[in-house]
Design a protein around this motif. Structure first.
Motif, mmCIF file in Angstrom:
data_model
loop_
_atom_site.group_PDB
_atom_site.id
_atom_site.type_symbol
_atom_site.label_atom_id
_atom_site.label_comp_id
_atom_site.label_asym_id
_atom_site.label_seq_id
_atom_site.Cartn_x
_atom_site.Cartn_y
_atom_site.Cartn_z
ATOM 1 N N GLY A 187 -1.410 64.872 3.905
ATOM 2 C CA GLY A 187 -0.863 64.110 2.785
ATOM 3 C C GLY A 187 0.626 63.843 2.859
ATOM 4 N N GLU A 188 1.253 64.179 3.977
ATOM 5 C CA GLU A 188 2.705 64.045 4.097
ATOM 6 C C GLU A 188 3.145 62.592 4.043
ATOM 7 O OE1 GLU A 188 4.206 65.986 7.577
ATOM 8 O OE2 GLU A 188 6.265 66.054 6.797
ATOM 9 N N VAL A 189 4.249 62.343 3.376
ATOM 10 C CA VAL A 189 4.870 61.017 3.301
ATOM 11 C C VAL A 189 6.344 61.173 3.670
ATOM 12 C CG1 VAL A 189 5.465 59.026 1.869
ATOM 13 C CG2 VAL A 189 3.298 60.239 1.479
ATOM 14 N N LYS A 190 6.792 60.359 4.604
ATOM 15 C CA LYS A 190 8.204 60.367 4.991
ATOM 16 C C LYS A 190 8.740 58.951 4.960
ATOM 17 C CE LYS A 190 8.525 64.495 7.895
ATOM 18 N NZ LYS A 190 8.931 65.013 9.229
ATOM 19 N N LYS A 191 10.005 58.829 4.621
ATOM 20 C CA LYS A 191 10.626 57.499 4.558
ATOM 21 C C LYS A 191 11.864 57.453 5.433
ATOM 22 C CE LYS A 191 8.953 56.107 0.027
ATOM 23 N NZ LYS A 191 9.270 55.467 -1.273
ATOM 24 N N THR A 248 7.950 53.496 5.654
ATOM 25 C CA THR A 248 7.263 54.612 4.997
ATOM 26 C C THR A 248 6.074 55.012 5.853
ATOM 27 O OG1 THR A 248 7.880 53.812 2.794
ATOM 28 C CG2 THR A 248 6.086 55.407 2.929
ATOM 29 N N GLN A 281 2.790 57.679 6.356
ATOM 30 C CA GLN A 281 1.888 58.561 5.627
ATOM 31 C C GLN A 281 0.908 59.213 6.579
ATOM 32 O OE1 GLN A 281 0.053 56.072 2.567
ATOM 33 N NE2 GLN A 281 1.573 56.749 1.087
ATOM 34 N N SER A 327 -3.403 57.678 9.517
ATOM 35 C CA SER A 327 -1.983 57.555 9.208
ATOM 36 C C SER A 327 -1.638 56.083 9.063
ATOM 37 C CB SER A 327 -1.144 58.179 10.329
ATOM 38 O OG SER A 327 0.242 58.100 10.034
#
Lengths: 114, 114
Positions: B53-57, B62, B64, B72
């Motif tokens: 569930g990781e989200v990085k920007k 973005t 996921q 992903s």
């Protein structure tokens, strides 16, 4: 640091000729690998090495040999070039070989076999 | 063996439109990495995701990682001409024998129309 270097940048071979693609890194990375990139096929692993003296086959090893006598160098040898080996070849290295490490790619060698 | 599917293969967008590429694995992944390759260049590491569930920007990008760690996505907001290139995902997984394998998707080639 120069990072990952590859020579030559371009090469044209005749069918049946042999040659060595050079790859070197100055980051003291343990893991090195060779990929080939063909249109629509993404990056396919040819051979890899987890340290000096240790090599193993990837997804598409046939027609290629590797050796790893030093941490810095990982040459790729084409034994008898075939037109199917026309491709762009990338060498990559990383600090280690597990999920923690990003791959650093060299600039590539564009090989044409006629 | 492990397979990583990436869609779409090509995407043409008007400058300012959004862009998304999707990556799906046949097996549960340990981690996923994303790379960008500019035309005529080599793949360059963008980011790695390891948690469910990781989200990085990263600015307009973005990334996921799915809850099941089998998919992903990379989303670019308001594309610019500098976003042109091919975006690759690479899924990492451990085999039953404990060896690690990183498999690249075939990439999504993004064109941006000014």
């Amino acid at each position: 640091n120069a990072g990952v270097t590859q020579t030559p940048k371009f090469q044209v071979l005749k069918t049946g000729q042999s040659m060595t693609l050079q790859c070197a890194q100055d980051m003291n990375h343990e893991y090195m690998s060779w990929y080939r990139q063909d249109p629509g096929m993404g990056l396919r692993l040819i051979h890899y090495s987890v340290g000096a003296g240790i090599t193993d086959q990837g997804e598409v090893p046939n027609g290629y040999n590797v050796s790893r006598s030093t941490t810095e160098d990982f040459p790729l040898r084409l034994l008898s070039a075939a037109p199917s080996q026309t491709s762009v070849y990338f060498c990559a290295s990383s600090l280690g070989w597990d999920r923690s490490y990003e791959q650093y790619f060299g600039p590539g060698t564009r090989l044409t076999v006629t | 063996g492990q397979q990583v599917m990436q869609i779409p293969q090509y995407q043409h967008v008007q400058e300012g439109e959004d862009f998304t590429t999707y990556c799906n694995s046949s097996t549960t992944l340990s981690n996923i990495q994303w790379y960008k390759q500019r035309p005529g260049g080599h793949p360059v590491f963008l980011i790695q995701l390891v948690k469910s569930g990781e989200v990085k920007k990263q600015k307009r990008l973005t990334f996921q990682f799915g809850e099941a760690k089998k998919n992903s996505s990379l989303h670019i907001t308001a594309t610019q001409t500098t976003d042109v290139g091919t975006y690759f995902c690479a899924g990492g997984a451990y085999s039953g024998a404990g060896s690690y394998q990183l498999t690249f998707g075939k990439g999504t080639k993004l064109s941006v129309i000014p």
